[in-house]
Design a protein around this motif. Structure first.
Motif, PDB file in Angstrom:
ATOM      1  N   LEU A 450       0.847  -1.329  -0.090  1.00 38.46           N
ATOM      2  CA  LEU A 450      -0.212   0.166   0.125  1.00 38.46           C
ATOM      3  C   LEU A 450       0.951   1.298  -0.066  1.00 38.46           C
ATOM      4  O   LEU A 450       0.640   2.265  -0.691  1.00 38.46           O
ATOM      5  N   ALA A 451       2.108   1.218   0.744  1.00 39.96           N
ATOM      6  CA  ALA A 451       2.984   2.354   0.863  1.00 39.96           C
ATOM      7  C   ALA A 451       3.326   2.700  -0.879  1.00 39.96           C
ATOM      8  O   ALA A 451       3.357   3.925  -1.159  1.00 39.96           O
ATOM      9  N   GLU A 452       3.730   1.581  -1.376  1.00 38.22           N
ATOM     10  CA  GLU A 452       4.219   1.614  -2.654  1.00 38.22           C
ATOM     11  C   GLU A 452       3.149   2.470  -3.650  1.00 38.22           C
ATOM     12  O   GLU A 452       3.489   3.241  -4.597  1.00 38.22           O
ATOM     13  N   ALA A 453       2.036   2.034  -3.594  1.00 39.77           N
ATOM     14  CA  ALA A 453       0.923   2.215  -4.361  1.00 39.77           C
ATOM     15  C   ALA A 453       0.728   3.757  -4.150  1.00 39.77           C
ATOM     16  O   ALA A 453       0.404   4.495  -4.957  1.00 39.77           O
ATOM     17  N   LEU A 454       0.691   4.075  -2.903  1.00 42.26           N
ATOM     18  CA  LEU A 454       0.173   5.513  -2.404  1.00 42.26           C
ATOM     19  C   LEU A 454       1.607   6.374  -3.133  1.00 42.26           C
ATOM     20  O   LEU A 454       1.119   7.616  -3.659  1.00 42.26           O
ATOM     21  N   GLN A 455       2.678   6.016  -2.907  1.00 37.38           N
ATOM     22  CA  GLN A 455       3.743   6.973  -3.389  1.00 37.38           C
ATOM     23  C   GLN A 455       3.775   6.785  -4.794  1.00 37.38           C
ATOM     24  O   GLN A 455       4.144   7.864  -5.511  1.00 37.38           O
ATOM     25  N   ALA A 456       3.218   5.677  -5.479  1.00 39.15           N
ATOM     26  CA  ALA A 456       3.265   5.833  -7.100  1.00 39.15           C
ATOM     27  C   ALA A 456       2.290   6.910  -7.492  1.00 39.15           C
ATOM     28  O   ALA A 456       2.540   7.566  -8.469  1.00 39.15           O
ATOM     29  N   GLU A 457       1.174   6.855  -6.669  1.00 37.02           N
ATOM     30  CA  GLU A 457       0.070   7.742  -7.308  1.00 37.02           C
ATOM     31  C   GLU A 457       0.399   9.246  -6.906  1.00 37.02           C
ATOM     32  O   GLU A 457       0.089   9.874  -7.842  1.00 37.02           O
ATOM     33  N   ALA A 458       1.017   9.322  -5.591  1.00 31.32           N
ATOM     34  CA  ALA A 458       1.546  10.581  -5.375  1.00 31.32           C
ATOM     35  C   ALA A 458       2.532  10.982  -6.513  1.00 31.32           C
ATOM     36  O   ALA A 458       2.524  12.393  -7.029  1.00 31.32           O
ATOM     37  N   LEU A 459       3.591  10.300  -6.855  1.00 32.53           N
ATOM     38  CA  LEU A 459       4.522  10.581  -8.010  1.00 32.53           C
ATOM     39  C   LEU A 459       3.763  10.774  -9.413  1.00 32.53           C
ATOM     40  O   LEU A 459       4.071  11.948  -9.939  1.00 32.53           O
ATOM     41  N   ARG A 460       2.919  10.279  -9.737  1.00 30.75           N
ATOM     42  CA  ARG A 460       2.112  10.287 -11.022  1.00 30.75           C
ATOM     43  C   ARG A 460       1.493  11.703 -10.869  1.00 30.75           C
ATOM     44  O   ARG A 460       1.511  12.249 -12.003  1.00 30.75           O
TER      45      ARG A 460
END
Length: 470
Positions: A450-460
């Motif tokens: 979930l941490a990786e998914a949140l950070q990926a969406e923030a980066l996007r």
């Protein structure tokens, strides 16, 4: 120390024992939930008169805020009381209605099987309960140095469940912070209840992560899979055993089963009208009655079914089993006849309760099926059956080795928890994103995913977001 800040007392290493302390100042703090540990996450050597699982000081605690009434979020209240806690317990109106039932049962199971003592304990708790409507701001503290308000928002997890907004204002410093505790968030298309409300803003979000590493199947697929299991029972004269949590999953299952039977009967197949749905849990029966009484909290689809003359939680095929003698008779009858049936019984993780007798009697027979519709914590018999059943393995139940030959099915779409997509949307759907998200209430792999998914969406989206795994 910068205030406010969050200290975690549970649901850090796993998914149970939710308990978080929000420090507002050196003299003021709040508890958000205070739940029991379950399965392999049980704390210490257990609880007793000389070993209370409250390992932190209550001197500064002004109130307990309960997001909902599942025991992994509120079950340590007896030990809080034993440690001297007498502060208000804030929750939604529906949770205030349900909480006495939950606490009496938790006391009987976890403290002492003494009905009179349990009633006396609930009588001590009742005056502390403060039920409030969704979206209503409630002032908890109002001084020259500190003002703190809370607001409950719909979480869609179980009846009365909420996520909590805490607005913390330091007038002398002209500083304001908004802290959000998700509690448990529901799936967006769950039966009966409206989906979780998405907030407007936050500075810090304490976010559950139970299913942070997976996506649920959609509602139509899960209903089709459940119907396929029921068709197997009709064909083989078997029993479909559904270990279910007394509040939330049981009522959603009844709602879906009524719809499956109603649709199948409409095709002219009379066999569906003879399929009994057996609710073998006195506590679940009590909760179901309360769910029926509180239909103002139902979603639009459920209310339309009521208007159309249907009875989603009280249909003709539904039978309830109350006494222990009736329970034993039902287990023997279903184990030794070829009458197809559906049995819903607690506990949801097969860690006790009446479902154990059904499992011991039927797990070894391939004409029966077990359907898991909720999370199975590490160390519970439910997790073992889920893991080893498809391999033709065995499980130990009450000290007895039981071979697993029944069909084992996992319908993740019936989970009461939001999946990864829903959890990410809870944060990224806000107009003003938080600076920090703290992930709790999940296995390590789920939190990391979930941490990786949140950070990926923030980066996007080109946004800054700090994700912390405490």
């Amino acid at each position: 120390m910068d205030y406010p800040y969050v200290q975690h007392h549970g649901a850090v290493q796993g998914v149970t024992g939710s308990c978080h302390q929000l420090w507002l100042s050196p003299q003021h703090s709040l508890l958000i939930d205070c739940g029991l540990f379950q399965g392999a996450e049980v704390s210490g050597q257990g609880a007793g008169a000389n070993n209370l699982p409250i390992e932190f000081s209550l001197d500064t605690v002004q109130a307990l805020v309960a997001t909902h009434v599942h025991i992994d979020h509120i079950g340590r209240l007896p030990w809080l009381m034993a440690a001297g806690f007498r502060q208000p317990v804030y929750c939604t109106h529906a949770s205030a209605r349900l909480l006495p039932l939950v606490l009496e049962d938790a006391f009987m199971v976890g403290v002492q099987r003494d009905a009179e003592l349990a009633r006396r304990y609930v009588a001590l708790v009742a005056p502390l309960l403060r039920g409030h409507a969704y979206r209503e701001w409630v002032t908890l503290i109002d001084t020259a140095q500190l003002v703190c308000r809370l607001r409950f928002q719909r979480a869609g997890h179980i009846l009365g469940s909420a996520w909590v907004e805490l607005d913390v204002h330091y007038p002398l410093q002209q500083r304001r912070r908004r802290v959000v505790f998700s509690g448990d968030l529901g799936a967006p298309h769950a039966p009966l209840l409206a989906p979780p409300h998405i907030g407007w803003q936050a500075d810090v979000v304490v976010l559950e992560s139970t299913y942070g590493d997976r996506l649920h199947e959609d509602r139509r697929q899960r209903r089709q899979r459940l119907q396929a299991v029921l068709e197997h029972a009709l064909a083989d004269g078997g029993t479909v055993i559904i270990p279910a949590f007394s509040i939330g999953r049981t009522q959603e299952l009844l709602y879906e089963l009524e719809d499956i039977i109603w649709r199948a009967s409409a095709t002219g197949d009379s066999s569906w009208q003879q399929l009994p749905v057996i609710l073998d849990s006195p506590l679940a029966s009590q909760f179901t009655r309360v769910y029926r009484e509180l239909d103002e909290y139902w979603d639009a689809e459920a209310l339309k079914r009521l208007r159309d003359g249907r009875r989603p939680l009280d249909f003709a095929n539904l039978l309830t089993v109350d006494s222990h003698a009736q329970h034993q008779s039902m287990v023997n009858r279903l184990a030794h006849t070829r009458q197809p049936a559906v049995v819903i019984a607690a506990s949801g993780m097969c860690a006790g309760g009446r479902v154990m007798n059904y499992l011991k009697a039927m797990l070894g027979d391939p004409r029966h099926d077990v359907v898991f519709v909720g999370y199975q914590a590490e160390g519970t018999p439910g997790r073992q059956i889920q893991k080893f059943g498809p391999r033709g393995g065995w499980v130990e139940l009450d000290g007895e080795r039981v071979d697993i030959r029944a069909g084992i099915h996992v319908l993740g779409g019936y989970s009461a928890h939001a999946d990864q997509k829903g959890l990410v949307r809870f944060v990224t759907g806000m107009r003003h994103w938080p600076q920090q998200v703290r992930l709790v209430h999940g296995d390590p792999s789920a939190k990391q995913a979930l941490a990786e998914a949140l950070q990926a969406e923030a980066l996007r989206r080109g946004r800054g977001l700090e994700v912390v795994i405490p």
